[in-house]
Design an enzyme around this catalytic site. Structure first.
Site, PDB file in Angstrom:
ATOM      1  N   LYS A 110      23.327  29.152  21.598  1.00  0.00           N
ATOM      2  CA  LYS A 110      23.281  28.886  23.046  1.00  0.00           C
ATOM      3  C   LYS A 110      24.613  28.323  23.567  1.00  0.00           C
ATOM      4  CE  LYS A 110      21.520  25.216  25.275  1.00  0.00           C
ATOM      5  NZ  LYS A 110      20.749  24.258  26.060  1.00  0.00           N
TER       6      LYS A 110
ATOM      7  N   LYS B  52      26.812  22.510  26.734  1.00  0.00           N
ATOM      8  CA  LYS B  52      27.830  21.606  27.264  1.00  0.00           C
ATOM      9  C   LYS B  52      28.226  20.560  26.236  1.00  0.00           C
ATOM     10  CE  LYS B  52      24.435  19.334  30.237  1.00  0.00           C
ATOM     11  NZ  LYS B  52      24.045  19.348  31.621  1.00  0.00           N
TER      12      LYS B  52
ATOM     13  N   LYS C 242      16.732  16.058  16.797  1.00  0.00           N
ATOM     14  CA  LYS C 242      17.631  14.898  16.711  1.00  0.00           C
ATOM     15  C   LYS C 242      17.346  14.120  15.423  1.00  0.00           C
ATOM     16  CE  LYS C 242      19.758  14.416  20.914  1.00  0.00           C
ATOM     17  NZ  LYS C 242      20.018  15.473  21.613  1.00  0.00           N
TER      18      LYS C 242
HETATM   19  P1  ATP Z   1      23.109  20.948  26.066  1.00  0.00           P
HETATM   20  O1  ATP Z   1      23.879  22.209  26.302  1.00  0.00           O
HETATM   21  O2  ATP Z   1      23.975  19.831  25.690  1.00  0.00           O
HETATM   22  O3  ATP Z   1      21.935  21.142  25.182  1.00  0.00           O
HETATM   23  P2  ATP Z   1      21.859  21.399  28.532  1.00  0.00           P
HETATM   24  O4  ATP Z   1      22.917  22.016  29.370  1.00  0.00           O
HETATM   25  O5  ATP Z   1      20.809  22.260  27.937  1.00  0.00           O
HETATM   26  O6  ATP Z   1      22.545  20.501  27.435  1.00  0.00           O
HETATM   27  P3  ATP Z   1      20.376  20.169  30.662  1.00  0.00           P
HETATM   28  O7  ATP Z   1      21.101  19.375  31.633  1.00  0.00           O
HETATM   29  O8  ATP Z   1      19.096  19.632  30.267  1.00  0.00           O
HETATM   30  O9  ATP Z   1      21.159  20.248  29.346  1.00  0.00           O
HETATM   31  O10 ATP Z   1      20.220  21.643  31.162  1.00  0.00           O
HETATM   32  C1  ATP Z   1      19.969  21.891  32.486  1.00  0.00           C
HETATM   33  C2  ATP Z   1      19.271  23.208  32.659  1.00  0.00           C
HETATM   34  O11 ATP Z   1      20.161  24.271  32.264  1.00  0.00           O
HETATM   35  C3  ATP Z   1      18.006  23.341  31.824  1.00  0.00           C
HETATM   36  O12 ATP Z   1      16.990  23.928  32.609  1.00  0.00           O
HETATM   37  C4  ATP Z   1      18.437  24.243  30.697  1.00  0.00           C
HETATM   38  O13 ATP Z   1      17.357  24.978  30.153  1.00  0.00           O
HETATM   39  C5  ATP Z   1      19.478  25.145  31.390  1.00  0.00           C
HETATM   40  N1  ATP Z   1      20.439  25.661  30.419  1.00  0.00           N
HETATM   41  C6  ATP Z   1      21.248  24.937  29.619  1.00  0.00           C
HETATM   42  N2  ATP Z   1      22.012  25.724  28.845  1.00  0.00           N
HETATM   43  C7  ATP Z   1      21.688  27.003  29.163  1.00  0.00           C
HETATM   44  C8  ATP Z   1      22.121  28.299  28.705  1.00  0.00           C
HETATM   45  N3  ATP Z   1      23.035  28.433  27.764  1.00  0.00           N
HETATM   46  N4  ATP Z   1      21.556  29.384  29.262  1.00  0.00           N
HETATM   47  C9  ATP Z   1      20.631  29.280  30.230  1.00  0.00           C
HETATM   48  N5  ATP Z   1      20.160  28.100  30.703  1.00  0.00           N
HETATM   49  C10 ATP Z   1      20.677  26.971  30.185  1.00  0.00           C
END
Ligand code: ATP
Ligand code: LTN
Length: 336
Positions: free
Chosen positions: A199, A202, A118
């Site tokens: 990745k 969201k 960040k």
């Molecule tokens: P952002 O995508 O904005 O970085 P995030 O989805 O990673 O946000 P979290 O709410 O912290 O944010 O994620 C929830 C869980 O989902 C965490 O354990 C994270 O590691 C998992 N996760 C998120 N994106 C993925 C992905 N593309 N593949 C597998 N696991 C994921």
């Protein structure tokens, strides 16, 4: 808690309600939690205090929070087996977070990748992002879990948590269990369907390569069918050289609970078109089931009842642990 005469190991994890839930969240976090619920004593919470590090309109935060809990349940998490609660309902998290924040150094917090990423973007960042790991340490240590299932990106935070627990235990006396991070091997990092070297996220603004669990099912199926692959036409798992098809194989494997090798055999000599059509169908059926259940859950007061029950259970553990900490560190002065 006991299971067939044995003590069940305890597991704890949280997800932030910061946006619409994606297929990455579902495969990397929600689905594994469902598979653990019969084996472990589980505590799953919505990390809404952590989500305050990113500004959201209050109405969006409310909606995302309710959606996330409903989706956990719709995906198969059983509130009778798992303690589901809101982080903000258990006030002890913030208080323990303060004490633990006094035990971590600025250097340790500055080494966290999430903060460094960040900071590298050169935008104004709130102090919440910097202090984030102290609250997460409190979330974890409060409940003495054996395991903390997280995505690859969160492993570093759990490792810092172990260091802080050891520091506390040696400065005062044995108080916290040292937790282990648990990172899923297949599905731990679902990639963007349009750019499979990145990745699935969201916070992706365009959203063409991201599948949202509550989105229109036809749109999601189309996203699978138009996923970027390669020109060699062979359905084979090789994340380095064939990231697109390998990502689809991981998604398929998790959704149908079959090994990647098994799927490779089934599709040997077949084209990407057929493979994608089949995967789109499988995904469509899974999304349909989840969405139907989601609408049932959202309609009554069931969700509020689940959260109230979860908070009551979590508070009992949290109050006890915080009282113990406050006695040890010298905050408590009353004799009784
Ligand atoms: P952002 O995508 O904005 O970085 P995030 O989805 O990673 O946000 P979290 O709410 O912290 O944010 O994620 C929830 C869980 O989902 C965490 O354990 C994270 O590691 C998992 N996760 C998120 N994106 C993925 C992905 N593309 N593949 C597998 N696991 C994921
Ligand atoms: N930082 C995590 C969310 C989170 C968490 C936790 C996960 C907050 N507190 C405690 C496990 C244990 C994330 O961004 N996914």
């Amino acid at each position: 808690m006991r299971k067939e005469g044995l003590y069940m190991k305890r597991m704890l994890s949280g997800i932030k309600p910061t946006g619409r839930v994606t297929l990455g969240n579902y495969i990397g976090a929600i689905k594994p939690f469902v598979s653990y619920q019969d084996e472990y004593e589980m505590y799953i919470f919505i990390a809404n205090l952590h989500s305050m590090t990113i500004y959201q309109k209050p109405a969006d935060l409310r909606q995302n929070t309710r959606d996330l809990i409903a989706l956990y349940i719709a995906a198969g998490l059983d509130p009778e087996k798992v303690t589901l609660f809101l982080q903000s309902d258990v006030l002890e998290h913030a208080q323990l977070g303060w004490y633990l924040g006094c035990m971590v150094s600025m250097g340790e917090l500055s080494r966290m990748t999430q903060y460094k990423d960040k900071k590298a973007k050169n935008e104004v960042i709130g102090a919440g992002i910097f202090n984030y790991p102290s609250l997460m340490n409190a979330d974890i240590l409060m409940y003495d879990p054996d395991y903390v299932p997280v995505g690859e990106d969160q492993k570093q935070h759990v490792e810092l948590c172990r260091d802080i627990a050891e520091r506390f235990n040696s400065r005062y006396s044995e108080t916290f269990k040292i937790p282990e991070p648990l990172v899923t091997k297949v599905g731990g990092r679902i990639m963007d369907l349009q750019n499979p070297t990145k990745k699935m996220s969201k916070s992706d603004e365009i959203g063409k390569g991201t599948i949202y669990i509550l989105d229109d099912i036809q749109v999601s199926k189309k996203k699978i069918k138009s996923a970027v692959t390669d020109s060699d036409g062979h359905i084979h798992y090789d994340p380095e050289n064939k990231p697109g098809i390998s990502n689809l194989l991981e998604i398929y494997s998790i959704l149908v609970n079959r090994s990647i090798a098994d799927l490779e055999k089934q599709y040997d000599g077949k084209g990407y078109g057929e493979f994608k059509n089949d995967l789109a169908e499988v995904l469509g059926e899974e999304l349909e089931k989840i969405q139907t259940r989601y609408h049932e859950i959202m309609s009554g007061s069931y969700l509020d009842d689940v959260l109230e029950k979860g908070a009551q259970k979590a508070r009992i553990i949290a109050r006890k642990k915080l009282a113990k900490v406050e006695r040890k560190i010298g905050i408590t002065i009353r004799k009784r």
